[in-house]
Design a protein around this motif. Sequence first.
Motif, PDB file in Angstrom:
ATOM      1  N   LEU A  45       0.721  -1.013  -0.106  1.00 44.11           N
ATOM      2  CA  LEU A  45       0.011  -0.111   0.110  1.00 44.11           C
ATOM      3  C   LEU A  45       1.025   1.290  -0.089  1.00 44.11           C
ATOM      4  N   LEU A  46       1.731   1.081   0.594  1.00 47.70           N
ATOM      5  CA  LEU A  46       2.732   2.500   0.893  1.00 47.70           C
ATOM      6  C   LEU A  46       3.611   2.617  -0.458  1.00 47.70           C
ATOM      7  N   HIS A  47       4.138   1.496  -0.767  1.00 53.14           N
ATOM      8  CA  HIS A  47       4.759   1.566  -2.297  1.00 53.14           C
ATOM      9  C   HIS A  47       3.743   2.210  -3.498  1.00 53.14           C
ATOM     10  N   LEU A  48       2.462   1.730  -3.446  1.00 56.02           N
ATOM     11  CA  LEU A  48       1.408   2.396  -4.281  1.00 56.02           C
ATOM     12  C   LEU A  48       1.298   3.824  -4.040  1.00 56.02           C
ATOM     13  N   ALA A  49       1.141   4.321  -3.075  1.00 53.68           N
ATOM     14  CA  ALA A  49       0.776   5.394  -2.388  1.00 53.68           C
ATOM     15  C   ALA A  49       1.995   6.360  -2.740  1.00 53.68           C
ATOM     16  N   VAL A  50       3.297   6.006  -2.845  1.00 52.94           N
ATOM     17  CA  VAL A  50       4.160   6.835  -3.238  1.00 52.94           C
ATOM     18  C   VAL A  50       4.593   6.604  -4.571  1.00 52.94           C
ATOM     19  N   GLY A  51       4.075   6.089  -5.593  1.00 51.80           N
ATOM     20  CA  GLY A  51       4.115   5.760  -6.829  1.00 51.80           C
ATOM     21  C   GLY A  51       5.144   4.713  -7.638  1.00 51.80           C
ATOM     22  N   LEU A  52       5.695   4.060  -6.319  1.00 54.64           N
ATOM     23  CA  LEU A  52       6.692   3.033  -6.746  1.00 54.64           C
ATOM     24  C   LEU A  52       6.167   1.763  -7.428  1.00 54.64           C
ATOM     25  N   PRO A 104       7.291  17.751   2.727  1.00 53.73           N
ATOM     26  CA  PRO A 104       6.199  16.900   2.329  1.00 53.73           C
ATOM     27  C   PRO A 104       4.792  17.262   2.818  1.00 53.73           C
ATOM     28  N   ARG A 105       3.922  16.935   2.184  1.00 57.18           N
ATOM     29  CA  ARG A 105       2.459  17.272   2.764  1.00 57.18           C
ATOM     30  C   ARG A 105       1.927  15.791   3.240  1.00 57.18           C
ATOM     31  N   LEU A 106       2.620  14.902   2.672  1.00 54.04           N
ATOM     32  CA  LEU A 106       2.368  13.431   3.165  1.00 54.04           C
ATOM     33  C   LEU A 106       3.642  12.734   3.346  1.00 54.04           C
ATOM     34  N   LEU A 107       3.842  12.208   4.700  1.00 56.46           N
ATOM     35  CA  LEU A 107       5.031  11.540   5.103  1.00 56.46           C
ATOM     36  C   LEU A 107       4.507  10.118   5.098  1.00 56.46           C
ATOM     37  N   LEU A 108       5.221   9.079   4.761  1.00 53.47           N
ATOM     38  CA  LEU A 108       4.884   7.728   4.691  1.00 53.47           C
ATOM     39  C   LEU A 108       6.028   7.130   5.286  1.00 53.47           C
ATOM     40  N   LEU A 109       5.815   6.387   6.219  1.00 54.39           N
ATOM     41  CA  LEU A 109       7.061   5.679   6.776  1.00 54.39           C
ATOM     42  C   LEU A 109       6.648   4.181   7.038  1.00 54.39           C
ATOM     43  N   ASP A 110       7.650   3.355   6.677  1.00 52.89           N
ATOM     44  CA  ASP A 110       7.480   1.930   6.367  1.00 52.89           C
ATOM     45  C   ASP A 110       8.325   1.317   7.614  1.00 52.89           C
ATOM     46  N   GLU A 111       7.736   0.905   8.502  1.00 53.00           N
ATOM     47  CA  GLU A 111       8.263   0.454   9.933  1.00 53.00           C
ATOM     48  C   GLU A 111       9.728   0.995  10.397  1.00 53.00           C
ATOM     49  N   PRO A 112       9.508   2.373  10.397  1.00 52.29           N
ATOM     50  CA  PRO A 112      10.950   3.055  10.541  1.00 52.29           C
ATOM     51  C   PRO A 112      11.601   2.781  11.834  1.00 52.29           C
ATOM     52  N   ARG A 141      -4.475  13.415  -6.424  1.00 52.49           N
ATOM     53  CA  ARG A 141      -4.026  13.258  -7.852  1.00 52.49           C
ATOM     54  C   ARG A 141      -3.229  11.577  -7.828  1.00 52.49           C
ATOM     55  N   ASP A 142      -3.279  11.131  -9.132  1.00 51.24           N
ATOM     56  CA  ASP A 142      -2.433   9.982  -9.180  1.00 51.24           C
ATOM     57  C   ASP A 142      -0.830  10.092  -9.030  1.00 51.24           C
ATOM     58  N   PRO A 143      -0.379   9.698  -8.289  1.00 51.90           N
ATOM     59  CA  PRO A 143       1.178   9.943  -7.758  1.00 51.90           C
ATOM     60  C   PRO A 143       2.280   9.521  -8.821  1.00 51.90           C
ATOM     61  N   ARG A 144       1.691   8.515  -9.796  1.00 52.38           N
ATOM     62  CA  ARG A 144       2.610   8.018 -10.733  1.00 52.38           C
ATOM     63  C   ARG A 144       3.040   9.076 -11.828  1.00 52.38           C
ATOM     64  N   GLY A 145       4.091   9.156 -12.008  1.00 54.65           N
ATOM     65  CA  GLY A 145       4.561  10.063 -13.154  1.00 54.65           C
ATOM     66  C   GLY A 145       4.190  11.469 -12.992  1.00 54.65           C
ATOM     67  N   ASP A 146       3.563  11.947 -11.930  1.00 49.77           N
ATOM     68  CA  ASP A 146       3.185  13.226 -11.654  1.00 49.77           C
ATOM     69  C   ASP A 146       4.122  13.971 -10.697  1.00 49.77           C
ATOM     70  N   SER A 147       5.087  14.569 -11.141  1.00 46.23           N
ATOM     71  CA  SER A 147       6.221  14.996 -10.344  1.00 46.23           C
ATOM     72  C   SER A 147       5.886  16.074  -9.317  1.00 46.23           C
ATOM     73  N   GLU A 148       4.714  16.861  -9.599  1.00 46.15           N
ATOM     74  CA  GLU A 148       4.381  17.693  -8.655  1.00 46.15           C
ATOM     75  C   GLU A 148       3.712  17.114  -7.354  1.00 46.15           C
ATOM     76  N   THR A 149       2.948  15.919  -7.524  1.00 45.87           N
ATOM     77  CA  THR A 149       2.366  15.286  -6.618  1.00 45.87           C
ATOM     78  C   THR A 149       3.449  14.576  -5.828  1.00 45.87           C
ATOM     79  N   LEU A 150       4.354  13.900  -6.500  1.00 42.22           N
ATOM     80  CA  LEU A 150       5.457  13.412  -5.867  1.00 42.22           C
ATOM     81  C   LEU A 150       6.244  14.251  -4.864  1.00 42.22           C
ATOM     82  N   ALA A 151       6.515  15.459  -5.534  1.00 38.19           N
ATOM     83  CA  ALA A 151       7.211  16.548  -4.657  1.00 38.19           C
ATOM     84  C   ALA A 151       6.742  16.629  -3.172  1.00 38.19           C
ATOM     85  N   ASP A 152       4.995  16.258  -3.264  1.00 39.27           N
ATOM     86  CA  ASP A 152       4.350  16.395  -1.691  1.00 39.27           C
ATOM     87  C   ASP A 152       4.432  15.154  -0.939  1.00 39.27           C
TER      88      ASP A 152
END
Lengths: 301, 134
Positions: A51-58, A153-161, A71-82
């Motif tokens: 789920l986290l990797h989908l959210a970050v467009g990976l 970032p406006r959204l911060l995702l952390l995977d088992e940090p 917005r769809d994070p994949r390939g959208d550099s503006e969203t990815l910057a967030d």
Amino acid sequence: MTEDAHETALETDALGKRYGRAWALRGCALRLPAGRIAALVGPNGAGKSTLLHLAVGLLRPDAGQVRVFGRDPRGDSETLADIGFVAQDTPLYRDFTADELITMGARLNRRWDADLARDRLTGIGIPTRKPVGGLSGGQRAQVALALALAKRPRLLLLDEPAAALDPLARHEFMGALMSAVAESGTTVLLSSHLLADLERVCDYLILLQTAHVQLAGDVDELLAQHRTLTGPRTDRPEAVPGVRSVIRASHTDRQTTLLARTTTTGTVPTDPAWSAHEVSLEDLVLAYLGAADTHRTEVTA
Amino acid sequence: MIEFVLDGRSKVATYMQLVLQVKQALRVGIAQPGDQLPKVREVARTLAINPNTVLKAYRQLELEGLAEGRPGVGTFLVATLAGDSLPQQAELREELVAWLRRAQAAGLAREDVAALIDTTLRATLDRPVPDDAH
């Protein structure tokens, strides 16, 4: 805490991801309001990292959609910057110093606050001129967090940090994260096994089990809707007054104990033979995880 | 300035623990009107808790008229819970300490002292004041 007029940070709709023939995530429908600190909880292999990797467009979805701030994070550099992402085990180029990583980040990101990252690290006494491979696990995690925050970032995702850290380093890491949230108001989605850490930190819960969202919602609301009920043994716990659904039931020869989602009036049992107790976040998560056989999907947005 | 601590075993909600600590500090005079409460960011960092929890506690103190938020500066205490007896408490405490030392010297153990205080407390304070007391 109830009606949310805020915007949505992360939203998924029938989201699915398949590896070979096995679905790692399926039918995932979520809406995480902005400004929350959300816990992403579930056993290994439940689909948290997916789920986290989908959210970050990976990763590319095999079904459905994922949107970050609409917005769809994949390939959208503006969203990815967030989006900031701290991956599991906080991978970093080990031969580089924190200073060099910060400089490198400035070249790779359109929005980059190098001073923020440096001040943050020197403020907590992390050497910025030593290769990060030579730092302790706790210090490396702090470097990874500082780098993720430098994007503002406006959204911060952390995977088992904090999974691999000792208790003190974990406390310091969570403290640094909370201090950053206090400053920036960043929405956080944090996956973790450490329920005790999450209880004081998270105000939103997303519980994944076997590739499905089993429970999602505001923590205070979820806790208010569930009770542990004890009473005389019954084989039909759904019929106990005030019970909307039974999450987990256990029995002795004379007594039945339920963790149940109650009706609005069910927080105080009408049947005097039954008593109700408030539940903790840990009680709630354990009960839902224990109810593995029932593939229930309950979502409260 | 107040330094917050959390009781991990307590069933009391985290924000309420913060509220109660401020009230306790006001009651015994550790905190006074005009004092600034720790910055939300600092409390969130040192206790590793959600900053919204700290905000909720401060909002509660504001609702009860004990604190006031000043935009861009912080949250300040504006009222006290200490009674008029506060100035006398230090002197009374000193006398009590002296008395405890005498009790100790007389061979009373901790439980003996506690029992003596408890029975005397009840016999003296729970009884109506006799007319010829003055």
